[in-house]
Design an enzyme around this catalytic site. Structure first.
Site, PDB file in Angstrom:
ATOM      1  N   ASN A 187      -5.973   3.982  15.535  1.00 39.56           N
ATOM      2  CA  ASN A 187      -6.998   3.866  14.456  1.00 39.56           C
ATOM      3  C   ASN A 187      -7.355   2.355  14.439  1.00 39.56           C
ATOM      4  OD1 ASN A 187      -8.032   4.870  11.996  1.00 39.56           O
ATOM      5  ND2 ASN A 187      -6.063   4.907  10.961  1.00 39.56           N
ATOM      6  N   SER A 241      10.481   6.637   9.234  1.00 42.69           N
ATOM      7  CA  SER A 241       9.924   6.418  10.587  1.00 42.69           C
ATOM      8  C   SER A 241      10.248   5.015  11.076  1.00 42.69           C
ATOM      9  CB  SER A 241       8.257   6.251  10.475  1.00 42.69           C
ATOM     10  OG  SER A 241       7.800   5.687  11.711  1.00 42.69           O
ATOM     11  N   GLU A 249       0.815  -1.296   0.039  1.00 42.64           N
ATOM     12  CA  GLU A 249       0.009   0.065   0.006  1.00 42.64           C
ATOM     13  C   GLU A 249       0.844   1.306   0.072  1.00 42.64           C
ATOM     14  OE1 GLU A 249      -2.946  -1.900   3.167  1.00 42.64           O
ATOM     15  OE2 GLU A 249      -1.965  -0.273   3.611  1.00 42.64           O
ATOM     16  N   CYS A 294       3.072   8.393   1.592  1.00 46.49           N
ATOM     17  CA  CYS A 294       3.542   7.407   2.553  1.00 46.49           C
ATOM     18  C   CYS A 294       3.649   6.102   1.912  1.00 46.49           C
ATOM     19  CB  CYS A 294       2.240   7.268   3.686  1.00 46.49           C
ATOM     20  SG  CYS A 294       2.654   5.972   5.003  1.00 46.49           S
ATOM     21  N   CYS A 306      -1.617   1.592   8.629  1.00 48.76           N
ATOM     22  CA  CYS A 306      -0.929   0.830   7.713  1.00 48.76           C
ATOM     23  C   CYS A 306      -1.139  -0.491   7.742  1.00 48.76           C
ATOM     24  CB  CYS A 306       0.809   0.972   8.016  1.00 48.76           C
ATOM     25  SG  CYS A 306       1.137   0.374   9.643  1.00 48.76           S
ATOM     26  N   GLY A 320       5.941  -2.109   6.931  1.00 48.23           N
ATOM     27  CA  GLY A 320       7.210  -2.632   7.298  1.00 48.23           C
ATOM     28  C   GLY A 320       7.958  -1.710   7.994  1.00 48.23           C
ATOM     29  N   SER A 328       8.715   5.722  16.374  1.00 46.66           N
ATOM     30  CA  SER A 328       7.316   5.169  16.985  1.00 46.66           C
ATOM     31  C   SER A 328       7.747   4.949  18.441  1.00 46.66           C
ATOM     32  CB  SER A 328       7.034   3.749  16.046  1.00 46.66           C
ATOM     33  OG  SER A 328       6.699   4.331  14.871  1.00 46.66           O
ATOM     34  N   CYS A 357      -0.767  -3.122  15.554  1.00 51.72           N
ATOM     35  CA  CYS A 357      -0.512  -2.839  14.104  1.00 51.72           C
ATOM     36  C   CYS A 357      -1.049  -3.940  13.238  1.00 51.72           C
ATOM     37  CB  CYS A 357       0.907  -2.640  13.809  1.00 51.72           C
ATOM     38  SG  CYS A 357       1.433  -2.031  12.153  1.00 51.72           S
TER      39      CYS A 357
HETATM   40  N1  SAH Z   1       7.782   0.154  11.080  1.00 55.89           N
HETATM   41  C1  SAH Z   1       7.793   1.596  11.023  1.00 55.89           C
HETATM   42  C2  SAH Z   1       7.002   2.539   9.912  1.00 55.89           C
HETATM   43  C3  SAH Z   1       5.920   2.011   9.618  1.00 55.89           C
HETATM   44  S1  SAH Z   1       4.431   2.339  10.664  1.00 55.89           S
HETATM   45  C4  SAH Z   1       7.469   2.190  12.687  1.00 55.89           C
HETATM   46  O1  SAH Z   1       6.805   1.317  13.129  1.00 55.89           O
HETATM   47  O2  SAH Z   1       7.557   3.373  12.746  1.00 55.89           O
HETATM   48  C5  SAH Z   1       4.145   3.949  10.536  1.00 55.89           C
HETATM   49  C6  SAH Z   1       3.427   4.400  11.889  1.00 55.89           C
HETATM   50  O3  SAH Z   1       2.083   3.736  11.886  1.00 55.89           O
HETATM   51  C7  SAH Z   1       4.120   4.024  13.167  1.00 55.89           C
HETATM   52  O4  SAH Z   1       4.064   4.927  14.117  1.00 55.89           O
HETATM   53  C8  SAH Z   1       2.966   2.693  13.776  1.00 55.89           C
HETATM   54  O5  SAH Z   1       3.139   2.624  15.090  1.00 55.89           O
HETATM   55  C9  SAH Z   1       1.719   3.515  13.324  1.00 55.89           C
HETATM   56  N2  SAH Z   1       0.576   2.726  13.378  1.00 55.89           N
HETATM   57  C10 SAH Z   1       0.479   1.374  13.286  1.00 55.89           C
HETATM   58  N3  SAH Z   1      -0.854   0.808  13.273  1.00 55.89           N
HETATM   59  C11 SAH Z   1      -1.670   2.104  13.713  1.00 55.89           C
HETATM   60  C12 SAH Z   1      -2.931   2.201  14.101  1.00 55.89           C
HETATM   61  N4  SAH Z   1      -3.751   1.365  14.084  1.00 55.89           N
HETATM   62  N5  SAH Z   1      -3.403   3.352  14.210  1.00 55.89           N
HETATM   63  C13 SAH Z   1      -2.513   4.583  14.082  1.00 55.89           C
HETATM   64  N6  SAH Z   1      -1.144   4.392  13.842  1.00 55.89           N
HETATM   65  C14 SAH Z   1      -0.622   3.299  13.603  1.00 55.89           C
HETATM   66 FE1  SF4 Z   2       6.010  -3.170  11.968  1.00 54.28          FE
HETATM   67 FE2  SF4 Z   2       6.099  -0.461  12.315  1.00 54.28          FE
HETATM   68 FE3  SF4 Z   2       3.552  -1.842  12.274  1.00 54.28          FE
HETATM   69 FE4  SF4 Z   2       5.773  -2.558  14.248  1.00 54.28          FE
HETATM   70  S1  SF4 Z   2       4.431  -0.495  13.752  1.00 54.28           S
HETATM   71  S2  SF4 Z   2       4.348  -4.016  13.333  1.00 54.28           S
HETATM   72  S3  SF4 Z   2       7.437  -1.980  13.265  1.00 54.28           S
HETATM   73  S4  SF4 Z   2       5.160  -1.666  10.675  1.00 54.28           S
END
Ligand code: SAH
Ligand code: SF4
Length: 385
Positions: free
Chosen positions: A324, A225, A91, A112, A367, A193, A248, A126
């Site tokens: 989210n 990130s 995505e 993004c 994501c 990822g 994060s 996540c």
């Molecule tokens: N793996 C990397 C980059 C991808 S995630 C990381 O973890 O930083 C990008 C961002 O989306 C991260 O800050 C992650 O914690 C956040 N994220 C993941 N699931 C989410 C959700 N359900 N609601 C809001 N943010 C979320």
């Molecule tokens: Fe992977 Fe980032 Fe999601 Fe954690 S928040 S599972 S590191 S994509």
């Protein structure tokens, strides 16, 4: 299958062109087709000879991600689901600049992008990691997301400007419709990822996006990130380019962070903070601490003081994001009131803090969610190899 030409460095291509006895301006022409004109086939490269195009096609493949679905409308967040050459789904999310907020042109967007198919890091909240990890994206697949979005944007019908009349009644024909040349001027590596776990493909991809022979996007407009892969943060600190860094965090104590992010066991907060300090010292750049607010998990006011201390120590700004909701996961976003209280408390500790009004949560923008849904519908089953 042949390797994709957009996964080759400029140096590799230059060496091959030299071996073929091609002058260097031919390489510039090729790069123009690959990045500025986002070519999807060799045939369109009209200023390269047929013989050279045949040599190129024998040596490398040329692919762009194929659009499966798109959600959202042109003036809101739009989410693209792509199918890669091996059938894997990834995505990208296109977020329009908000002129009121940033004073930016309204045809400017942040994209993004994803760096892996799935994620091995297993953060509890996540969607990206729910089906495990399948593979790293190739350099061409990281860069390809930007090129494919821009190809898509250029193919959209544009509103014709209205014809007008001069004071004496002479009709003035409408100017030709303006096709935006580039719509992506900001990149956040925050899709599916863990980018730092695919560092060897991430960095050449970002260099191509940044280079004048590539997409020409300023390094300061590109944010990586990470969930906190300490050795890679230290490596990035020594990279000559000024990419931005977001962490994060999602918990300001090991107890809270460790509960939701398994990586915290390998790199606890003390180590993560030291690596961030090193980054800030090397780069002289502010970093961002991303903090999702999850009801009853990390939104307790006991997190405020440790978070404020961390932010001050790192000279970092804090970006609060109400969680989210992810289907199949038990986590919930706190009430608006609870989010605002948390924000106010940080503000009172003089932290530079923003509470993000999440864009696009109605279109599964967090994501990994759209991919997960489509895989279920298409019956892909588990991605685990
Ligand atoms: N793996 C990397 C980059 C991808 S995630 C990381 O973890 O930083 C990008 C961002 O989306 C991260 O800050 C992650 O914690 C956040 N994220 C993941 N699931 C989410 C959700 N359900 N609601 C809001 N943010 C979320
Ligand atoms: Fe992977 Fe980032 Fe999601 Fe954690 S928040 S599972 S590191 S994509």
């Amino acid at each position: 299958m042949l390797p994709d030409i957009r996964s080759q460095t400029r140096e590799t291509l230059a060496a091959q062109f030299a071996a073929w006895g091609q002058p260097s301006y031919r390489l510039d022409q090729l790069l123009g087709w690959l990045y500025a004109r986002r070519a999807a086939s060799w045939d369109v490269m009209s200023n390269l000879s047929k013989a050279l195009r045949e040599e190129l096609a024998k040596t490398w493949s040329l692919h762009l991600p194929e659009l499966v679905t798109k959600q959202g409308s042109s003036d809101t967040t739009q989410k693209f689901l792509w199918r890669l050459a091996d059938g894997a789904l990834i995505e990208s999310v296109l977020i329009p600049a908000n002129p009121a907020l940033y004073g930016d042109d309204s045809d400017r967007h942040t994209l993004c992008i994803s760096t892996q198919v799935g994620c091995a890091y297993g953060c509890r909240f996540c969607a990206s990691g729910l089906d495990g990890f399948k593979r790293n994206l190739e350099i061409s697949e990281i860069v390809g997301q930007i090129l494919a979005v821009e190809r898509w944007a250029a193919s959209q019908p544009v509103e014709p400007a209205p014809a007008t009349t001069a004071a004496d009644g002479t009709p003035i024909p409408a100017p030709p419709p303006r096709v935006p040349e580039r719509i992506v001027n900001n990149i956040v590596v925050m899709g599916m990822g863990e980018p730092m776990a695919n560092y060897d493909h991430l960095m050449p991809a970002l260099r191509a996006l940044n280079a004048t022979w590539g997409c020409g996007i300023g390094a300061r407009k590109i944010t990586i990130s990470t969930s906190g892969v300490v050795p890679r943060i230290r490596e990035l600190a020594r990279d000559p380019l000024q990419f931005r860094l977001a962490i994060s965090l999602h918990g300001a104590t090991d107890a809270v962070r460790g509960q939701i992010m398994p990586i915290n066991r390998k790199y606890p907060l003390a180590e993560l903070t030291a690596a961030c300090e090193d980054y800030v010292k090397q780069k002289g750049k502010m970093i961002t601490l991303e903090y999702i607010l999850i009801a009853g998990v990390n939104d307790g006011l006991d997190q405020v003081l440790p978070l404020a201390n961390l932010a001050h120590r790192l000279h970092a700004k804090v970006n609060l994001i109400p969680y989210n909701k992810v289907e199949d996961l038990p986590w919930e976003r706190p009430s608006d009131e609870a989010c605002e209280t948390f924000t106010d408390q940080l503000d009172q500790h003089e932290v530079v803090v923003t509470l993000r009004r999440e864009k696009g949560h109605d279109i599964d923008a967090a994501c990994g969610q759209l991919r997960l849904k489509t895989e279920k519908q298409e019956g892909y089953g588990s991605l685990e190899a």
